[in-house]
Write an enzyme that holds these catalytic residues in place. Structure first.
Site, short mmCIF file in Angstrom:
data_model
loop_
_atom_site.label_atom_id
_atom_site.label_comp_id
_atom_site.label_asym_id
_atom_site.label_seq_id
_atom_site.Cartn_x
_atom_site.Cartn_y
_atom_site.Cartn_z
N LYS A 100 -0.09 4.33 10.29
CA LYS A 100 -0.09 5.16 9.41
C LYS A 100 0.43 6.31 9.56
CE LYS A 100 -3.70 2.22 6.87
NZ LYS A 100 -5.30 2.20 6.90
N GLN A 102 -10.88 4.93 6.84
CA GLN A 102 -10.45 3.23 7.45
C GLN A 102 -11.92 2.65 7.11
OE1 GLN A 102 -7.65 2.03 8.12
NE2 GLN A 102 -8.36 -0.05 8.37
N ASP A 138 -6.50 5.18 -1.66
CA ASP A 138 -6.87 3.97 -1.52
C ASP A 138 -7.20 3.29 -2.85
OD1 ASP A 138 -6.75 2.78 1.15
OD2 ASP A 138 -8.59 3.75 1.87
N1 GUN Z 1 -8.88 -1.67 6.11
C1 GUN Z 1 -8.28 -2.93 5.81
N2 GUN Z 1 -7.43 -2.38 4.64
C2 GUN Z 1 -7.66 -1.23 4.27
C3 GUN Z 1 -7.09 0.00 3.40
O1 GUN Z 1 -6.48 -0.51 2.49
N3 GUN Z 1 -7.72 0.96 3.35
C4 GUN Z 1 -8.81 1.42 4.06
N4 GUN Z 1 -9.34 2.39 3.79
N5 GUN Z 1 -9.17 0.60 5.12
C5 GUN Z 1 -8.84 -0.70 4.98
#
Ligand code: GUN
Length: 292
Positions: free
Chosen positions: A52, A96, A119
């Site tokens: 990311k 995350q 998110d």
């Molecule tokens: N863990 C797995 N996929 C995601 C996501 O799309 N966002 C976040 N914050 N954690 C994740």
């Protein structure tokens, strides 16, 4: 043999549009900024956070990567979130998931400024998804799945879409998104999960199957009607002594047998994964635009 849906190529198309929009925002004095917060050192989560951050840099976004030790307390994490909420250079915040067990994830999500919740996990954004309010943020993986289908010219309107999995991150929001009242949705959605009876019978009636249950190779040829479209959201690490890292990535779909029956299918890796990151970038740009 099924058509391969190339998530990397479709993500590149998304980035062409995003680069134009980012340039435009910069002429208005705004550089979209994303903060990614990782608590602990789960190797898969670290890899996601790294990619990311890398993509932000490639697009010329402001990127902040906060890597906190696994021992970080709830109070400390809340304090960090408050700081990012108040930081005008940050338009999007992602914590995350999953955090370590001592962290109350729902409380952290509620502490996020919903205008920065790229998110789409905050209750206000979940409500906006239910209410068809386009000002909210939709979770990145569901958005990526919808965009993959649209760009691949696969008809969603009126289709029977069976979603396997009911997670807060994928299954539930994806079902809500695909049943919205607009021409990029209007699907008949069925959600099946680990407790569903007659699961195979239900998936066999699907025009489109989306697998998001986190079980390697769960969807077999017997689950799939001839000519159905299969979207594989799974990213599972399975041990593989022959692989350089000692593991390889496999999806929730038994690719070899299902690809002989499906009309189109996403590979793992290179399917949904690249789209999820593209949609995170897109949500961050949207947050920056809406901050004006
Ligand atoms: N863990 C797995 N996929 C995601 C996501 O799309 N966002 C976040 N914050 N954690 C994740």
């Amino acid at each position: 043999m099924a058509n391969l849906i190339d998530g990397r190529a479709i993500a590149e198309k998304v980035y062409v549009d995003l680069r134009r929009e980012i340039a435009e925002l910069k002429t208005k004095g705004v550089t979209p900024g994303l903060a990614v917060v990782l608590v602990g050192d789960d190797p898969a989560s670290r890899a996601y956070v790294r990619s990311k951050d890398k993509m932000c840099r490639e697009l010329g976004l402001h990127s902040v990567k906060l890597e906190l030790p696994g021992s970080t307390t709830q109070t400390e994490l809340l304090r960090r979130v408050e700081e990012l909420n108040a930081d005008p250079s940050i338009h999007g915040i992602l914590v995350q998931s999953p955090p370590p067990a001592h962290i109350d994830e729902a409380a952290i999500v509620r502490a996020l400024d919903p205008r920065k919740d790229v998110d789409g996990f905050h209750p206000e954004n979940v409500a906006k998804l239910v209410l068809d309010d386009p000002s909210g943020f939709v979770p990145c993986t569901p958005l990526g799945v919808q965009r993959l289908l649209i760009e691949s010219k696969i008809n969603i309107n009126g289709a029977h879409i069976v979603v396997l999995g009911r997670s807060m991150i994928v299954g539930k929001p994806l079902a809500l998104l695909l049943m919205q009242k607009n021409t990029n949705a209007n699907a008949t959605v069925t959600v099946v999960h680990s407790r569903s009876r007659d699961l195979e019978e239900i998936t066999r009636s699907a025009d489109i199957i989306v697998a998001a249950i986190g079980r390697p190779g769960f969807v077999k040829a017997d689950h799939v009607r001839e000519g159905a479209v299969v979207i594989d959201v799974g990213i599972n690490r399975v041990e593989d002594g022959a692989a350089e890292r000692g593991y390889r990535l496999v999806g929730d779909v038994a690719f070899d047998e299902v690809s002989k029956k499906a009309s189109a299918i996403t590979p793992v890796p290179g399917g949904v994964g690249p789209m999820t990151i593209a949609m995170l970038m897109s949500n961050t740009v949207k947050a920056a635009r809406q901050s004006l």
